[in-house]
Design a protein around this motif. Structure first.
Motif, PDB file in Angstrom:
ATOM      1  N   UNK A  58      -2.628  -6.133   8.396  1.00  9.62           N
ATOM      2  CA  UNK A  58      -3.316  -5.061   9.102  1.00  9.62           C
ATOM      3  C   UNK A  58      -2.344  -4.040   9.659  1.00  9.62           C
ATOM      4  N   UNK A  59      -2.793  -2.787   9.669  1.00 13.27           N
ATOM      5  CA  UNK A  59      -2.118  -1.700  10.385  1.00 13.27           C
ATOM      6  C   UNK A  59      -3.110  -1.198  11.426  1.00 13.27           C
ATOM      7  N   UNK A  60      -2.708  -1.220  12.705  1.00 16.09           N
ATOM      8  CA  UNK A  60      -3.594  -0.793  13.808  1.00 16.09           C
ATOM      9  C   UNK A  60      -3.056   0.471  14.451  1.00 16.09           C
ATOM     10  N   UNK A  66       0.953   2.123  17.578  1.00 12.60           N
ATOM     11  CA  UNK A  66       0.577   1.520  16.295  1.00 12.60           C
ATOM     12  C   UNK A  66       1.346   0.223  16.102  1.00 12.60           C
ATOM     13  N   UNK A  67       0.738  -0.662  15.286  1.00 11.43           N
ATOM     14  CA  UNK A  67       1.379  -1.942  15.018  1.00 11.43           C
ATOM     15  C   UNK A  67       1.011  -2.412  13.620  1.00 11.43           C
ATOM     16  N   UNK A  68       1.841  -3.335  13.112  1.00  7.54           N
ATOM     17  CA  UNK A  68       1.513  -4.048  11.886  1.00  7.54           C
ATOM     18  C   UNK A  68       1.337  -5.512  12.257  1.00  7.54           C
ATOM     19  N   UNK A  69       0.516  -6.219  11.467  1.00  9.24           N
ATOM     20  CA  UNK A  69       0.185  -7.591  11.795  1.00  9.24           C
ATOM     21  C   UNK A  69      -0.101  -8.351  10.511  1.00  9.24           C
ATOM     22  N   UNK A  70       0.476  -9.531  10.409  1.00  7.97           N
ATOM     23  CA  UNK A  70       0.132 -10.470   9.342  1.00  7.97           C
ATOM     24  C   UNK A  70      -0.393 -11.722  10.013  1.00  7.97           C
ATOM     25  N   UNK A  95       2.502   6.476   9.791  1.00  3.49           N
ATOM     26  CA  UNK A  95       2.315   7.137   8.495  1.00  3.49           C
ATOM     27  C   UNK A  95       3.379   6.684   7.501  1.00  3.49           C
ATOM     28  N   UNK A  96       4.602   6.488   7.971  1.00  2.00           N
ATOM     29  CA  UNK A  96       5.663   5.974   7.086  1.00  2.00           C
ATOM     30  C   UNK A  96       5.305   4.575   6.595  1.00  2.00           C
ATOM     31  N   UNK A  97       4.752   3.745   7.467  1.00  2.00           N
ATOM     32  CA  UNK A  97       4.352   2.387   7.075  1.00  2.00           C
ATOM     33  C   UNK A  97       3.254   2.461   6.021  1.00  2.00           C
ATOM     34  N   UNK A 103       3.362   2.762  -1.764  1.00  2.00           N
ATOM     35  CA  UNK A 103       4.419   2.721  -2.784  1.00  2.00           C
ATOM     36  C   UNK A 103       4.649   1.296  -3.303  1.00  2.00           C
ATOM     37  N   UNK A 104       4.380   0.303  -2.464  1.00  3.95           N
ATOM     38  CA  UNK A 104       4.545  -1.100  -2.842  1.00  3.95           C
ATOM     39  C   UNK A 104       3.259  -1.696  -3.433  1.00  3.95           C
ATOM     40  N   UNK A 105       2.269  -0.856  -3.688  1.00  2.00           N
ATOM     41  CA  UNK A 105       0.993  -1.235  -4.323  1.00  2.00           C
ATOM     42  C   UNK A 105       0.098  -2.120  -3.470  1.00  2.00           C
ATOM     43  N   UNK A 106       0.244  -2.067  -2.146  1.00  2.00           N
ATOM     44  CA  UNK A 106      -0.728  -2.710  -1.270  1.00  2.00           C
ATOM     45  C   UNK A 106      -1.979  -1.846  -1.279  1.00  2.00           C
ATOM     46  N   UNK A 107      -3.130  -2.463  -1.490  1.00  2.00           N
ATOM     47  CA  UNK A 107      -4.372  -1.712  -1.613  1.00  2.00           C
ATOM     48  C   UNK A 107      -5.212  -1.820  -0.344  1.00  2.00           C
ATOM     49  N   UNK A 108      -5.741  -0.687   0.138  1.00  2.00           N
ATOM     50  CA  UNK A 108      -6.632  -0.756   1.298  1.00  2.00           C
ATOM     51  C   UNK A 108      -7.885  -1.567   0.966  1.00  2.00           C
ATOM     52  N   UNK A 109      -8.264  -2.454   1.877  1.00  2.00           N
ATOM     53  CA  UNK A 109      -9.457  -3.295   1.698  1.00  2.00           C
ATOM     54  C   UNK A 109     -10.641  -2.791   2.514  1.00  2.00           C
TER      55      UNK A 109
END
Length: 184
Positions: A58-60, A66-70, A95-97, A103-109
């Motif tokens: 997740x990106x919040x 803002x944060x990233x979370x696994x 925005x950089x994240x 670019x790494x092919x992570x797809x929005x769900x």
């Protein structure tokens, strides 16, 4: 138990009754925040493939930053999860994240748009969530010291039972599950 989350979620039956009880127990509400959580699927492993989803990335964004979370819910193969390994970090340039993930092919769900009001208690964080297209919920997350997941769960259950407030249906799935129509 750093990096381990033990929480329980309910469809909230009576928000004001629960808030009144929390106030009587010394709870302090925080300011409501608008959170937008964007969930992604990994290119090397399909998070949606198993019968029971056990992973989210997740990106919040909210008013605080803002944060990233696994998060990896455990037991991995179980339908009902008991806790999660959780790794979260603040990011300076969201925005950089997002561009890196693209670019790494992570797809929005799915995107979860919610208003959250967090209440601080001595060993439990209580979060009231109004989730767009899903409803109103309350989450209880254990924040005290515990030697095991079992101890944290028992103490969380004790706190919830001690509220003596009708909470509504227990929810064993995340907001992304609800919005994409998955039961598990």
């Amino acid at each position: 138990m750093q990096y381990v989350e033990v929480e329980k979620k309910y469809a909230v039956a009576d928000v004001e009754a629960l808030k009144t009880r929390l106030r009587r127990l010394g709870g302090k509400p925080g300011e409501p925040t608008h959170q937008v959580d964007q969930y992604f699927n990994a290119p090397h492993r399909d998070f949606l493939a198993p019968d029971a989803i056990s992973e989210w990335f997740r990106v919040r964004t909210d008013e605080r930053g803002s944060s990233i979370n696994y998060k990896r819910w455990l037991p991995v193969d179980a339908i009902t999860k008991t806790h999660a390994d959780e790794f979260e970090s603040m990011v300076d340039d969201v925005e950089a994240v997002r561009r890196m993930l693209q670019m790494l092919d992570f797809l929005p769900l799915v995107t979860v748009d919610k208003t959250r009001e967090e209440w601080t208690m001595p060993t439990v964080e209580v979060a009231f969530d109004q989730v767009l297209h899903a409803g109103d919920f309350v989450e209880f997350e254990f924040k005290g010291d515990a030697d095991s997941v079992e101890e944290a769960t028992a103490r969380l259950d004790e706190f919830i039972a001690g509220l003596n407030v009708e909470l509504g249906e227990r929810i064993d799935r995340g907001y992304p599950h609800m919005l994409i129509g998955r039961e598990h």
